[in-house]
Design an enzyme around this catalytic site. Structure first.
Site, PDB file in Angstrom:
ATOM      1  N   ASP A 218     -36.391 -30.978  16.297  1.00  7.59           N
ATOM      2  CA  ASP A 218     -35.484 -30.362  17.270  1.00  7.59           C
ATOM      3  C   ASP A 218     -34.226 -29.911  16.521  1.00  7.59           C
ATOM      4  O   ASP A 218     -33.722 -30.632  15.658  1.00  7.59           O
ATOM      5  CB  ASP A 218     -35.111 -31.379  18.356  1.00  7.59           C
ATOM      6  CG  ASP A 218     -34.244 -30.749  19.430  1.00  7.59           C
ATOM      7  OD1 ASP A 218     -34.796 -30.319  20.451  1.00  7.59           O
ATOM      8  OD2 ASP A 218     -33.009 -30.648  19.227  1.00  7.59           O
TER       9      ASP A 218
ATOM     10  N   LYS B  82     -38.006 -33.034  22.128  1.00 11.02           N
ATOM     11  CA  LYS B  82     -36.678 -32.422  22.263  1.00 11.02           C
ATOM     12  C   LYS B  82     -35.609 -33.507  22.329  1.00 11.02           C
ATOM     13  O   LYS B  82     -35.851 -34.593  22.849  1.00 11.02           O
ATOM     14  CB  LYS B  82     -36.628 -31.597  23.564  1.00 11.02           C
ATOM     15  CG  LYS B  82     -37.584 -30.410  23.573  1.00 11.02           C
ATOM     16  CD  LYS B  82     -37.030 -29.285  22.727  1.00 11.02           C
ATOM     17  CE  LYS B  82     -38.100 -28.281  22.374  1.00 11.02           C
ATOM     18  NZ  LYS B  82     -37.943 -27.734  21.030  1.00 11.02           N
ATOM     19  N   CYS B  83     -34.421 -33.183  21.821  1.00 16.86           N
ATOM     20  CA  CYS B  83     -33.303 -34.118  21.941  1.00 16.86           C
ATOM     21  C   CYS B  83     -32.966 -34.310  23.416  1.00 16.86           C
ATOM     22  O   CYS B  83     -33.036 -33.341  24.172  1.00 16.86           O
ATOM     23  CB  CYS B  83     -32.065 -33.576  21.208  1.00 16.86           C
ATOM     24  SG  CYS B  83     -32.034 -34.107  19.481  1.00 16.86           S
ATOM     25  N   PRO B  84     -32.667 -35.502  23.889  1.00 17.37           N
ATOM     26  CA  PRO B  84     -32.331 -36.682  23.072  1.00 17.37           C
ATOM     27  C   PRO B  84     -33.512 -37.598  22.725  1.00 17.37           C
ATOM     28  O   PRO B  84     -33.275 -38.686  22.219  1.00 17.37           O
ATOM     29  CB  PRO B  84     -31.355 -37.428  23.991  1.00 17.37           C
ATOM     30  CG  PRO B  84     -31.881 -37.160  25.368  1.00 17.37           C
ATOM     31  CD  PRO B  84     -32.426 -35.757  25.323  1.00 17.37           C
TER      32      PRO B  84
END
Lengths: 357, 71
Positions: free
Chosen positions: B38, B11-13
């Site tokens: 993502d 998932k970001c970041p």
């Protein structure tokens, strides 16, 4: 102010204004007075104002009702890419053309002019100012292009009413009481005379904008009272908050490396500032700030129910992770802002260290 | 292609963090291919390139992004 008005209206405005007994007539008088107050602020006639259960309901009634009213002229809604999701959800019901914004979140007026003058456009929709990044939109210019094209313009003014003036030229406008510090559960919709509107709901009079069912009249009365109070102080409060926003806009990039303060630095709402921190999880940042006593919002995907990044940040092409939106209000002091600016760099640094940066 | 970073499922970041940590592994002018699914990756890779003065080369296919190290 809103609280006092609410308590007074609860004892006097509990009855159904549509009834003919005396309590009903008293309620009708309260309703008329509230309507007149909104009409004055919005610069419209009282009979152009209707009450809705929320700003969302008012915005959706505006879009769906105006589209229905113009069905013979077209079926397409032109809207900015940064509309509130209330409008985007209504837009998803039919054909829509989205108009982009620049890096600062301001409407692309050339693309807007092309879009509204196209064939089959029934309605155009523009938010008065971005609810996520604060950038004020060129409503007057957008309205004049709509006027030339003969397309009615709906302005979602939830962010502006009570804080800043909204230019004229629109055909429909909605606002939301809790955004100006009034009670939740009150949306206001103004539909100018001559704008054809057909209710998207089953009800008696399909052509007169009115929410189905009873409105929460005591809340409407309180909303009108609080709007008057907020408007009286809007100028001085706007100057105070805007200076605090300037301070945040200047200080954050100086004390936090790899940060992007987004939105227009000048053409903006007085009370709202948004920035994104590289390499930081938005949800973790929000919780860390919450533990430090700051209630902020975020447009990062990890904080959204949809797990998608904010459509506004995406439309602007700015960093969506590590995003924080700070809304200042009448209870926010200079000391609060200073304390926020003091704790923020350490919090961001700590989160980056945990992430291995 | 000088380096491929498979950040699918992250998932970001996190994909952007990996990109920042590893771009120094390629020479200036070298290209990193980032695989990331993502939904924020496409937007944030471009924003990162702009903020860190790296060159975004584009997305040759879904969930694939290419960046040239410029400095």
């Amino acid at each position: 102010m809103a609280r006092e008005a609410l308590l007074a209206a609860l004892s006097d405005g509990w009855a159904d204004p549509a009834r003919l007994y005396s309590a009903g007539r008293r309620a009708q008088q309260l309703s008329d007075a509230a309507r007149a107050a909104f009409a004055e602020v919005l610069g419209v006639r009282p009979d152009e104002v209707s009450f809705w259960p929320s700003g969302t309901a008012a915005a959706q009634a505006a879009v769906l009702g105006a589209l229905a009213g113009r069905a013979r002229r077209g079926d397409t809604l032109v809207h900015s890419a940064i509309e509130h999701s209330a409008v985007l959800h209504a837009a998803a019901r039919g054909k829509a053309i989205e108009v982009g914004v620049d890096r600062r979140g301001r409407l692309d007026l050339e693309a807007w002019e092309r879009a509204v003058s196209g064939d089959g456009v029934a309605l155009a929709s523009l938010i008065s100012a971005s609810h996520e990044v604060g950038t004020v939109q060129p409503v007057a210019a957008a309205a004049s292009y709509c006027d030339e094209a003969g397309v009615p313009l709906f302005v979602d003014a939830a962010q502006s009413v009570g804080r800043v003036d909204v230019p004229g030229g629109w055909s429909l406008l909605s606002a939301s009481a809790h955004k100006w510090g009034g009670p939740p559960g009150v949306g206001v919709l103004a539909v100018r005379k001559g704008v054809r509107w057909i209710s998207p709901y089953p009800q008696d009079d399909l052509y007169r904008p009115q929410a189905p069912g009873s409105v929460d009249l005591p809340a409407v009365v309180a909303a009108a009272a609080s709007l008057r109070a907020v408007r009286a102080e809007a100028q001085t409060e706007g100057v105070r908050l805007s200076a605090l926003v300037d301070r945040i806009r200047e200080r954050v990039p100086m004390t936090v490396p790899d940060v992007e303060v987004v939105g227009d630095p000048v053409e903006r709402l007085p009370h709202l500032v948004t920035f994104s921190c590289l390499y930081v999880d938005g949800e973790a940042l929000l919780h860390a700030l919450d533990r430090a006593g700051f209630a902020v919002s975020s447009g990062s995907s990890c904080t959204a129910s949809t797990l998608r990044p904010s459509h506004v940040l995406e439309a602007m092409g700015v960093l969506s992770h590590g995003n924080v939106r700070v809304s200042l209000h009448s209870g926010t002091s200079e000391a609060d802002v200073e304390r926020f600016l003091t704790v923020l760099p350490g919090i961001v640094e700590g989160l980056r260290r945990e992430a291995g940066m | 292609m000088d380096l491929v970073l498979d950040c699918r499922g992250l998932k970001c970041p996190l994909p952007i963090i990996r990109l920042a940590q590893r771009i120094g592994d390629v020479p200036v002018g070298g290209v990193v291919r980032l695989l990331a699914d993502d939904p924020a990756a496409e937007n944030d890779v471009q924003a990162w390139c702009r903020m860190k003065s790296q060159e975004y080369l584009g997305s040759p296919e879904k969930d694939v992004f290419e960046v040239r190290r410029t400095g």
